[in-house]
Design a protein around this motif. Sequence first.
Motif, PDB file in Angstrom:
ATOM      1  N   ASP A 144       0.861  -1.184   0.000  1.00 18.30           N
ATOM      2  CA  ASP A 144       0.000   0.000   0.000  1.00 18.30           C
ATOM      3  C   ASP A 144       0.895   1.231   0.000  1.00 18.30           C
ATOM      4  OD1 ASP A 144      -2.459  -1.226  -0.070  1.00 18.30           O
ATOM      5  OD2 ASP A 144      -2.833  -1.072   2.089  1.00 18.30           O
ATOM      6  N   TYR A 145       0.397   2.334  -0.574  1.00 16.96           N
ATOM      7  CA  TYR A 145       1.169   3.570  -0.649  1.00 16.96           C
ATOM      8  C   TYR A 145       0.633   4.582   0.347  1.00 16.96           C
ATOM      9  CZ  TYR A 145       3.439   1.654  -4.752  1.00 16.96           C
ATOM     10  OH  TYR A 145       4.179   0.844  -5.586  1.00 16.96           O
ATOM     11  N   ILE A 146       1.545   5.268   1.045  1.00 16.77           N
ATOM     12  CA  ILE A 146       1.174   6.251   2.055  1.00 16.77           C
ATOM     13  C   ILE A 146       1.850   7.585   1.741  1.00 16.77           C
ATOM     14  CG2 ILE A 146       0.782   4.547   3.874  1.00 16.77           C
ATOM     15  CD1 ILE A 146       3.592   5.186   4.963  1.00 16.77           C
ATOM     16  N   ASP A 147       1.301   8.656   2.313  1.00 16.17           N
ATOM     17  CA  ASP A 147       1.899   9.973   2.093  1.00 16.17           C
ATOM     18  C   ASP A 147       2.900  10.290   3.197  1.00 16.17           C
ATOM     19  OD1 ASP A 147       0.448  10.746   4.349  1.00 16.17           O
ATOM     20  OD2 ASP A 147      -1.083  11.830   3.202  1.00 16.17           O
ATOM     21  N   GLN A 148       3.373  11.522   3.242  1.00 12.03           N
ATOM     22  CA  GLN A 148       4.396  11.887   4.218  1.00 12.03           C
ATOM     23  C   GLN A 148       3.868  11.914   5.643  1.00 12.03           C
ATOM     24  OE1 GLN A 148       7.722  14.564   2.754  1.00 12.03           O
ATOM     25  NE2 GLN A 148       6.010  15.358   1.552  1.00 12.03           N
ATOM     26  N   SER A 149       2.533  11.928   5.785  1.00 11.43           N
ATOM     27  CA  SER A 149       1.923  11.874   7.111  1.00 11.43           C
ATOM     28  C   SER A 149       1.482  10.462   7.480  1.00 11.43           C
ATOM     29  CB  SER A 149       0.714  12.822   7.174  1.00 11.43           C
ATOM     30  OG  SER A 149       1.108  14.151   6.912  1.00 11.43           O
ATOM     31  N   SER A 150       1.920   9.485   6.683  1.00 10.34           N
ATOM     32  CA  SER A 150       1.615   8.065   6.890  1.00 10.34           C
ATOM     33  C   SER A 150       0.147   7.738   6.648  1.00 10.34           C
ATOM     34  CB  SER A 150       2.035   7.609   8.305  1.00 10.34           C
ATOM     35  OG  SER A 150       3.401   7.855   8.524  1.00 10.34           O
ATOM     36  N   GLN A 151      -0.532   8.586   5.869  1.00  2.34           N
ATOM     37  CA  GLN A 151      -1.919   8.338   5.527  1.00  2.34           C
ATOM     38  C   GLN A 151      -2.013   7.560   4.212  1.00  2.34           C
ATOM     39  OE1 GLN A 151      -4.466   9.230   7.773  1.00  2.34           O
ATOM     40  NE2 GLN A 151      -2.574   9.581   8.948  1.00  2.34           N
ATOM     41  N   PHE A 152      -2.965   6.643   4.146  1.00  2.00           N
ATOM     42  CA  PHE A 152      -3.141   5.796   2.969  1.00  2.00           C
ATOM     43  C   PHE A 152      -3.433   6.630   1.725  1.00  2.00           C
ATOM     44  CE2 PHE A 152      -6.079   3.577   0.098  1.00  2.00           C
ATOM     45  CZ  PHE A 152      -5.347   2.436  -0.203  1.00  2.00           C
ATOM     46  N   LEU A 153      -2.724   6.327   0.644  1.00  2.00           N
ATOM     47  CA  LEU A 153      -2.968   6.973  -0.647  1.00  2.00           C
ATOM     48  C   LEU A 153      -3.710   6.046  -1.597  1.00  2.00           C
ATOM     49  CD1 LEU A 153       0.457   8.780  -1.277  1.00  2.00           C
ATOM     50  CD2 LEU A 153      -1.756   9.862  -0.798  1.00  2.00           C
ATOM     51  N   HIS A 154      -3.134   4.887  -1.856  1.00  5.39           N
ATOM     52  CA  HIS A 154      -3.776   3.917  -2.746  1.00  5.39           C
ATOM     53  C   HIS A 154      -3.074   2.574  -2.620  1.00  5.39           C
ATOM     54  CE1 HIS A 154      -0.357   4.215  -5.548  1.00  5.39           C
ATOM     55  NE2 HIS A 154      -0.402   5.511  -5.320  1.00  5.39           N
ATOM     56  N   SER A 155      -3.714   1.550  -3.131  1.00  6.75           N
ATOM     57  CA  SER A 155      -3.139   0.206  -3.104  1.00  6.75           C
ATOM     58  C   SER A 155      -2.145   0.028  -4.240  1.00  6.75           C
ATOM     59  CB  SER A 155      -4.246  -0.845  -3.224  1.00  6.75           C
ATOM     60  OG  SER A 155      -5.136  -0.760  -2.138  1.00  6.75           O
ATOM     61  N   GLY A 156      -1.251  -0.936  -4.077  1.00  2.00           N
ATOM     62  CA  GLY A 156      -0.315  -1.286  -5.127  1.00  2.00           C
ATOM     63  C   GLY A 156      -0.933  -2.263  -6.105  1.00  2.00           C
ATOM     64  N   ARG A 157      -0.094  -2.993  -6.817  1.00  2.00           N
ATOM     65  CA  ARG A 157      -0.578  -3.850  -7.900  1.00  2.00           C
ATOM     66  C   ARG A 157      -1.288  -5.104  -7.411  1.00  2.00           C
ATOM     67  NH1 ARG A 157       4.982  -3.551 -11.551  1.00  2.00           N
ATOM     68  NH2 ARG A 157       4.901  -1.317 -11.970  1.00  2.00           N
ATOM     69  N   GLN A 158      -0.917  -5.596  -6.236  1.00  2.00           N
ATOM     70  CA  GLN A 158      -1.523  -6.793  -5.644  1.00  2.00           C
ATOM     71  C   GLN A 158      -1.491  -7.979  -6.604  1.00  2.00           C
ATOM     72  OE1 GLN A 158      -5.347  -5.873  -3.881  1.00  2.00           O
ATOM     73  NE2 GLN A 158      -4.406  -4.513  -2.375  1.00  2.00           N
ATOM     74  N   ILE A 159      -0.310  -8.256  -7.115  1.00  2.00           N
ATOM     75  CA  ILE A 159      -0.107  -9.372  -8.042  1.00  2.00           C
ATOM     76  C   ILE A 159       0.263 -10.618  -7.255  1.00  2.00           C
ATOM     77  CG2 ILE A 159       1.404 -10.257  -9.870  1.00  2.00           C
ATOM     78  CD1 ILE A 159       1.542  -7.408 -10.966  1.00  2.00           C
TER      79      ILE A 159
END
Length: 311
Positions: free
Chosen positions: A118-133
């Motif tokens: 999962d991708y997070i911002d500089q405040s450790s908040q969720f941005l979006h999921s990765g590829r999940q392959i």
Amino acid sequence: MTLISVIIPVYNAELTIKETIESVLNQTFKDWELIIIDDGSQDSTVRIIREIEDSRIRIFSYSNAGLASSRNRGIDHAQGEYITFLDADDLWTPDKLEAQFQALQEHPEAAVAYSWTDYIDQSSQFLHSGRQITINGDVYEHLLVNNFLENGSNPLIRKQALNQVGEFDTSLKAGEDWDMWLRLAADYQFVVVTRPQILYRVSTGSMSSQIKNQERECLKVIEKAFKFAPESLQPLKRKTLAELYKYLMWKIFQQQPSHKQGLILMEYLINYSTHEPEWKKEIKFILIMFIKSLTTLILPSRFSQKILKKD
């Protein structure tokens, strides 16, 4: 004997290193050592690390040599049967080590366990999921096309396998993790934990220079990989190059591209369209990316960013 060695290379990471270390301390799996390689930090990083009291943490300081060298230095100090790497601004979910270790116990034929990101911002908040392959077993052909492990903070690896394939390539300034995973995949099987356990932090900075640097270094990785790939897989190179430029476009759009990056987007779109073997099937995607790139290129940044954000 320690089972897992966690290696954190760190350089001037005073803003994130404490939270990163805490994500190791909070692991449900407890039989680990944490090796921190200080790569010549000039801020308060080392002081912050030394304030954390845990006998399993060891820190070694060196002059600045880069990420690949720091990982290699960490391997040299590692005493565990398994090794994993964590970048100084990324995080793990508490069950990361336990789940990956269990996966390797259940699949003794595998040398590498990886998870989703999962991708997070500089405040450790969720941005979006990765590829999940999800690919188990022989992943070499798939990994040759793109780095579906996504980052260097992901896999748990049997140390014996790392010793067999050799060190991280210090001639690479980016993409050295993909190069290592490819060398492992050429000889060993992988197993996946099908849930997000890596929290990859998206950082800001000079996007143009970072992207062009990543392009240059990833092209080196691709040339190296196909130099050693079997003849039967050589036709995949076009698809690999297409996937690289698709990924680089996505990286630019992650951080609200500027007018200057519109030119880079156009360049990458042309490269993608040229290399994509099935470009006719991707014509809708190509047209959408062309419109987005053109929007970034010709409109003032404040307008283009509003349009792209809405889209």
